[in-house]
Design a protein around this motif. Structure first.
Motif, PDB file in Angstrom:
ATOM      1  N   VAL A 195    -101.194  22.437  37.647  1.00  0.00           N
ATOM      2  CA  VAL A 195    -101.646  23.565  36.840  1.00  0.00           C
ATOM      3  C   VAL A 195    -100.799  23.656  35.569  1.00  0.00           C
ATOM      4  CG1 VAL A 195    -100.128  25.282  37.948  1.00  0.00           C
ATOM      5  CG2 VAL A 195    -102.316  25.994  36.931  1.00  0.00           C
ATOM      6  N   ASP A 196    -101.409  24.113  34.481  1.00  0.00           N
ATOM      7  CA  ASP A 196    -100.724  24.140  33.185  1.00  0.00           C
ATOM      8  C   ASP A 196     -99.437  24.962  33.220  1.00  0.00           C
ATOM      9  OD1 ASP A 196    -103.568  23.423  32.725  1.00  0.00           O
ATOM     10  OD2 ASP A 196    -102.937  23.328  30.637  1.00  0.00           O
ATOM     11  N   LEU A 197     -99.467  26.108  33.900  1.00  0.00           N
ATOM     12  CA  LEU A 197     -98.263  26.931  34.044  1.00  0.00           C
ATOM     13  C   LEU A 197     -98.175  27.446  35.474  1.00  0.00           C
ATOM     14  CD1 LEU A 197     -95.778  28.436  32.910  1.00  0.00           C
ATOM     15  CD2 LEU A 197     -97.324  30.334  32.348  1.00  0.00           C
ATOM     16  N   LEU A 198     -97.026  27.244  36.102  1.00  0.00           N
ATOM     17  CA  LEU A 198     -96.762  27.754  37.449  1.00  0.00           C
ATOM     18  C   LEU A 198     -95.688  28.830  37.357  1.00  0.00           C
ATOM     19  CD1 LEU A 198     -96.991  27.662  40.563  1.00  0.00           C
ATOM     20  CD2 LEU A 198     -95.251  25.837  40.523  1.00  0.00           C
ATOM     21  N   ILE A 199     -95.957  29.989  37.960  1.00  0.00           N
ATOM     22  CA  ILE A 199     -94.983  31.083  37.991  1.00  0.00           C
ATOM     23  C   ILE A 199     -94.616  31.356  39.443  1.00  0.00           C
ATOM     24  CG2 ILE A 199     -94.548  33.518  37.478  1.00  0.00           C
ATOM     25  CD1 ILE A 199     -96.500  33.313  35.180  1.00  0.00           C
ATOM     26  N   ILE A 200     -93.328  31.296  39.751  1.00  0.00           N
ATOM     27  CA  ILE A 200     -92.825  31.647  41.084  1.00  0.00           C
ATOM     28  C   ILE A 200     -91.971  32.894  40.934  1.00  0.00           C
ATOM     29  CG2 ILE A 200     -91.500  30.910  43.091  1.00  0.00           C
ATOM     30  CD1 ILE A 200     -92.157  28.037  42.410  1.00  0.00           C
TER      31      ILE A 200
END
Length: 289
Positions: A195-200
């Motif tokens: 995915v283009d941006l992953l946020i955890i």
């Protein structure tokens, strides 16, 4: 084999130019298909008189503009559907989707960070920023709000984003083992990897098992190797994160994960008071009970 014949005109089928009364014949195209002749009737000829040419020039211009408007509308509809799919796949809650830069309330202690993150989001949208972020701060300072503001900026521009906690990520992987699930563990991991941006969000709150830590390493390492950004929010510094993630004994794996994250991300410290408590205090102001 098809043999296309030259265009022809039907001398028995004509109209008159409304300006000069010149005869305009119907055009046809004929071809032979496996021995059988076929024909397609086209429009009538266009007259070459000045008045007719002026009419057809205006007609073609209007038609071109109409086609352009229809194409714009079609593209807008396609983009709207794309954004809807991105929102559905982002795993963001209604609250997360409501977090925008416009409704964040910066103050003197976090205004510089706010402006820097806003500029960062613009660079992500344009594709000129490849590094991620590690947002570090106490509870309630706006880490999640700011991370989701960046995510929503990308979503509005048609860029796919996935948001979640490590707990959610690992739960989704475990659910893939269910025989009724239509998506495999590998397919889920690939989504997080690509995915283009992953946020955890809230990294360090959980105590992952050896299995969970290995899955996290697989995802982070893949994004590290492919230069894809990750945004992490956490209450813990680098050493504390290693300690939190290695509570079950996998310290080397934890070190590898955090080392890669710190190399592939900008470190952003957010110093402020807990906004949740502040809002509660303001809402209770004047109450005597």
């Amino acid at each position: 084999m098809n043999q296309i014949l030259k265009p022809s005109i039907d001398k028995n089928d004509f109209i008159e130019c409304e300006y000069c009364k010149n005869k305009l014949y119907r055009k046809t195209i004929e071809w032979e298909l496996y021995g059988a002749k076929r024909a397609i009737e086209l429009d009538y000829e266009r007259c070459n008189c000045n008045d007719a040419q002026a009419y057809w020039n205006e007609y073609d211009l209007k038609k071109l503009k109409l086609l352009e408007e229809e194409k714009k509308l079609e593209l807008m509809q396609e983009f709207s559907k794309r954004v809807e799919r991105i929102i559905k796949n982002s795993k963001m809650s209604k609250r997360n989707l409501s977090y925008k830069f416009d409704n964040f309330e910066p103050n003197n202690s976090n205004r510089k960070v706010f402006n820097n993150l806003k500029n960062y989001s613009e660079k992500l949208v344009k594709g000129i920023e490849k590094k991620g972020l590690i947002l570090v701060g106490n509870n309630g300072v706006g880490k999640t709000h700011l991370a989701c503001s960046i995510a929503n900026k990308l979503i509005e521009n048609g860029t796919p984003v996935i948001y979640g906690t490590l707990i959610n990520l690992l739960a989704e992987l475990r659910n893939s083992y269910d025989t009724d699930n239509n998506i495999s563990e590998m397919e889920i991991i690939k989504l997080y990897e690509n995915v283009d941006l992953l946020i955890i969000d809230d990294l360090g709150k959980e105590k992952p098992s050896e299995w969970g830590l290995e899955k996290l390493f697989t995802i982070i390492n893949s994004r590290y190797e492919n230069n894809l950004p990750v945004i992490i929010t956490t209450n813990y510094n680098q050493n504390s994160l290693v300690e939190r993630l290695s509570l079950n004994g996998e310290i080397e794996t934890a070190k590898s994960i955090i080392s890669r994250l710190y190399e592939m991300c900008y470190l952003v410290k957010i110093d402020d008071i807990d906004h949740r408590i502040k809002k509660k205090e303001v809402s209770n102001c004047g109450n005597n009970d």
